[in-house]
Write a protein that holds these residues in place. Structure first.
Motif, mmCIF file in Angstrom:
data_model
loop_
_atom_site.group_PDB
_atom_site.id
_atom_site.type_symbol
_atom_site.label_atom_id
_atom_site.label_comp_id
_atom_site.label_asym_id
_atom_site.label_seq_id
_atom_site.Cartn_x
_atom_site.Cartn_y
_atom_site.Cartn_z
ATOM 1 N N GLY A 170 -7.575 -2.540 -3.799
ATOM 2 C CA GLY A 170 -6.648 -1.764 -2.983
ATOM 3 C C GLY A 170 -7.028 -1.564 -1.540
ATOM 4 O O GLY A 170 -6.375 -0.799 -0.841
ATOM 5 N N GLY A 181 -0.734 -2.073 -4.400
ATOM 6 C CA GLY A 181 -1.162 -2.868 -3.257
ATOM 7 C C GLY A 181 -0.021 -3.673 -2.692
ATOM 8 O O GLY A 181 0.466 -3.421 -1.583
ATOM 9 N N SER A 189 0.833 -1.212 0.000
ATOM 10 C CA SER A 189 0.000 0.000 0.000
ATOM 11 C C SER A 189 0.866 1.260 0.000
ATOM 12 O O SER A 189 0.667 2.171 0.796
ATOM 13 C CB SER A 189 -0.941 0.005 1.204
ATOM 14 O OG SER A 189 -1.972 -0.929 1.032
#
Length: 770
Positions: free
Chosen positions: A409, A148, A117
């Motif tokens: 995500g 991600g 992330s």
């Protein structure tokens, strides 16, 4: 065009422009997210110049000063016979050069950790830092889009990993003039129109290279599936218990490992913040000689964040502490390095004039305070178990009508079990480790920053530090008295209770064998191929308006970003549907023009061509640019651009048209990820008698719904009753016992028609006397 070559002979950059041969055009090839190449032929003898050497530095600039290429001669130049002159045979020299990232590609380095992330630009900077080289500047890298999960491949060079990372963030990278640049694809747009004469229609070639698709099935990696709770009963003799299924385990087990046995701290693994020079390496390993007296100022921090999923063991070995020590060891922080952000870690402080360690959870002391003995060395371990193996979901990007959109995500919420145990290396290796804390945390971060040392004022040493993912298995015993405790998993000599093989064999060590009547509960995750099927209902309806079903199916495999689970596959399928269900899907082609270096911006892969022809505008991403010198005066450079949209050639998601052969293809296509209910992460067997299993589903049922129990998995639904055991409208319910060995599967359902169910089952397996 000006060509200079530095042959590394001390003469610096020498002008070779006069030696460029007209027999073969000087050509520069730029490829999206890959090194650029330059080829050409030189008549060095006629110009009185030396033959270029391998690794000589090449720079090419246009007459207007725009730098077109910088790099290095990749191979020994080839001498080509051109005939006989007055002085004898004449040879021309053919060279092949690769852009500046060749420097990083030749570095010997081991990529560690992953990006979670994070902005793609930040991950690229970290990856460049891990080469241990400062040969190229990173000032041209912008943060970009969030990726991600990105884990660099050890078998790829820097440029291969940089290209994959850039694609994951829907970006393009290049290296020019010693500077790495990365920016979101489409940051630069070149508008071409037949209406204003900027588009030469005859030079435009385009066609649709794939058919429309509005029903997409994608497979990904092997994923963790069923939440298994398996219970056995001890008899005081049995040491081996076989699990019913093979537990899910990550392919990569080592998250971090450092023996602190080099000449200096490894800055490709650690970020060192040490204004007072209190951290160093010695024969004892990492030595700590104090700090500034303030929290978070003297730290040894892992460069890569940790994903807080599955079973992980964090270990600091041969730890010796003394003096007025104060700080935190093996800390996992959610945010900045400060006590208020400490998720778990070993606190070190003074108590009555001696040094003690104490477990800390969410910045607060918990469990037992342990006094360290002078001159003793210890191993400190933190064991973490989360039922969710993958807490960070992938993000997939697609460009639709010139705008970049992201799908997926998010992060997965989950509880976690935590055990702190300590081993005194001065006692027998068969002595059980001392458990200082054994508990559970309901709300936990999906990722943390790992700080091996946060020295407020620490004195001592640490022999090694490592973090290991051991899979998904977690073992808990319930004694006949009703007391519960976690069984420690490891290898003999670590003071633990048992070992677990990758095939699911749980073996208890001598002295740790379950006693008669003791219930041994093993929790783990099953495994299967991830797969998802999504449809664009509006496109199906629109296509059906002309007759027929309107459904256009497509099956494939997600190559990158890697789809680790079915939720990732769904996000990837949503991205694919955004560009595959359009009538203008899968456009690819080429365009040629002259002297684009004189435009406001030179053309590079990753730029967008907004082409308006016959009143219709399409936005396509440039994939490759060839710049060829025609040898004319004034300068004439021919640009040939290859372009494509995402369905013709993937950028934010790369696909294979061959779906994994072991995929169980879904019968129904989803229109969105909301069409499944949450999984029962915390379902547990509260008690087991000879008559019934008492179950706590771990959460309240939805209004009008409940919990469905079946003897077989993947067979849930209101109209299928041959395997149905019961449906319960309440959280707590009993399953009647039928035999010693039993297998039940539980999913939540709601009041929809037809009802929605949990994505995966929570399984209850027992091998208990009836």
């Amino acid at each position: 065009m000006k060509l200079t070559i530095d042959n590394l002979d001390g003469a610096g950059a020498v002008d070779y422009s006069s030696a460029i041969s007209a027999a073969a055009a000087l050509k520069i090839t730029r490829v999206l997210n890959a090194p650029s190449r330059c080829t050409g032929m030189l008549q060095v003898a006629d110009a009185g110049l030396a033959v270029p050497v391998r690794h000589g530095r090449i720079a090419i600039t246009a007459d207007n000063g725009v730098t077109l290429f910088t790099g290095y001669v990749a191979t020994e130049p080839e001498q080509v016979y051109a005939g006989v002159g007055s002085a004898g045979p004449v040879y021309r020299v053919v060279f092949n050069a690769v852009s500046d990232e060749m420097l990083l590609d030749k570095q010997s380095y081991l990529l560690k950790g992953m990006g979670l992330s994070q902005f793609s630009g930040d991950v690229l900077k970290t990856m460049t830092q891990q080469t241990g080289s400062s040969l190229l500047a990173t000032t041209g890298i912008v943060p970009g889009n969030t990726v991600g999960v990105f884990e660099p491949s050890a078998v790829k060079a820097w440029s291969g990993n940089a290209g994959e990372l850039s694609g994951s963030g829907y970006a393009s990278y290049r290296v020019l003039n010693g500077v790495i640049t990365m920016q979101t694809a489409g940051t630069v747009t070149h508008a071409l129109s037949d209406g204003d004469g900027t588009l030469q229609v005859a030079a435009l070639k385009s066609a649709a290279v794939k058919e429309l698709a509005n029903d997409v099935t994608l497979s990904g990696a092997i994923e963790p599936t069923t939440y298994v709770t398996e219970t056995f009963q001890g008899d005081g003799v049995t040491t081996l218990f076989e699990l019913s299924e093979t537990p899910y385990k990550d392919s990569k087990t080592q998250v971090l490992s450092d023996s602190f046995n080099e000449a200096a701290i490894d800055t490709t693994l650690w970020q060192v913040t040490d204004p007072g020079s209190h951290l160093a390496l010695s024969s004892a390993g990492l030595t700590m000689s104090g700090g500034t007296g303030l929290d978070g100022q003297t730290t040894l921090t892992a460069i890569s964040p940790f994903e807080m999923g599955g079973t992980m063991v964090i270990e600091a070995g041969n730890v010796q502490l003394g003096g007025a020590s104060d700080g935190v060891l093996c800390g996992l922080y959610e945010g900045a390095i400060a006590m208020g952000n400490l998720f778990v870690g070993y606190g070190v402080r003074q108590s009555s004039g001696v040094t003690v360690v104490v477990p800390m959870v969410n910045g607060v002391e918990v469990g037992t305070v342990y006094t360290l003995l002078a001159g003793h060395a210890y191993t400190l371990r933190i064991r973490l178990n989360c039922v969710e193996m993958q807490r960070v979901l992938q993000t997939y990007y697609a460009m639709v009508d010139g705008v970049v959109e992201g799908f997926g995500g998010s992060e997965v919420a989950a509880p976690m079990s935590v055990v702190f145990d300590l081993q005194d290396l001065g006692v027998s290796s068969s002595t059980p480790a001392t458990v200082l804390y054994d508990g559970a945390i309901g709300s936990t971060p999906a990722m943390c920053t790992f700080v091996a040392v946060n020295s407020i004022q620490l004195f001592g040493s640490m022999g090694y530090c490592r973090a290991t993912r051991t899979g998904s298995v977690w073992v808990v015993s319930t004694l006949p008295s009703g007391a519960k405790y976690t069984r420690l998993i490891g290898v003999a000599g670590e003071g633990v209770d048992c070992k677990v093989t990758s095939t699911g064999r749980v073996t208890f060590f001598s002295g740790r064998v379950p006693v008669a009547g003791e219930l041994v509960t093993v929790t783990y995750r099953g495994r299967d191929r991830s797969v998802a099927r999504m449809e664009d209902a509006a496109s199906v309806a629109a296509e059906a308006a002309g007759g027929g079903s309107g459904r256009a199916q497509w099956l494939g495999k997600v190559l990158s970003p890697v789809a680790r689970n079915s939720m990732d596959c769904e996000s990837a399928a949503q991205a694919v549907l955004r560009f595959a269900s359009s009538r203008a899907a899968a456009i690819a082609g080429s365009y040629e023009a002259i002297n684009l270096q004189n435009s406001p911006n030179d053309v590079w892969p990753g730029d967008v061509l907004a082409i308006t022809a016959n009143g219709v505008t399409m936005s396509v991403v440039v994939r490759q640019v060839e710049v060829e010198d025609t040898g004319a005066c004034p300068e004439t450079l021919r640009y040939k651009m290859l372009f494509a949209n995402d369905w013709a050639e993937g950028l934010g998601v790369k696909l294979s048209e061959a779906i994994a052969s072991d995929s169980a293809l879904p019968e129904k296509a989803l229109t969105g990820p909301s069409e499944v209910l949450v999984n029962l992460q915390q379902l547990q067997v509260v008690s087991a008698t000879t008559a019934a299993l008492q179950i706590d589903a771990g959460m309240a049922p939805p209004a009008g719904g409940g919990f469905e129990v079946r003897r077989r998995d993947w067979d849930f639904g209101p109209g299928v009753d041959q395997d149905l055991v019961l449906r319960s409208p309440v959280r707590s319910f009993s399953i009647p016992r039928e035999g010693q060995v039993e297998r039940y599967y539980v999913r939540m359902y709601d009041s929809s028609t037809p009802p929605l169910y949990s994505r995966f089952s929570s399984a209850v397996f027992t091998d208990l006397p009836v």
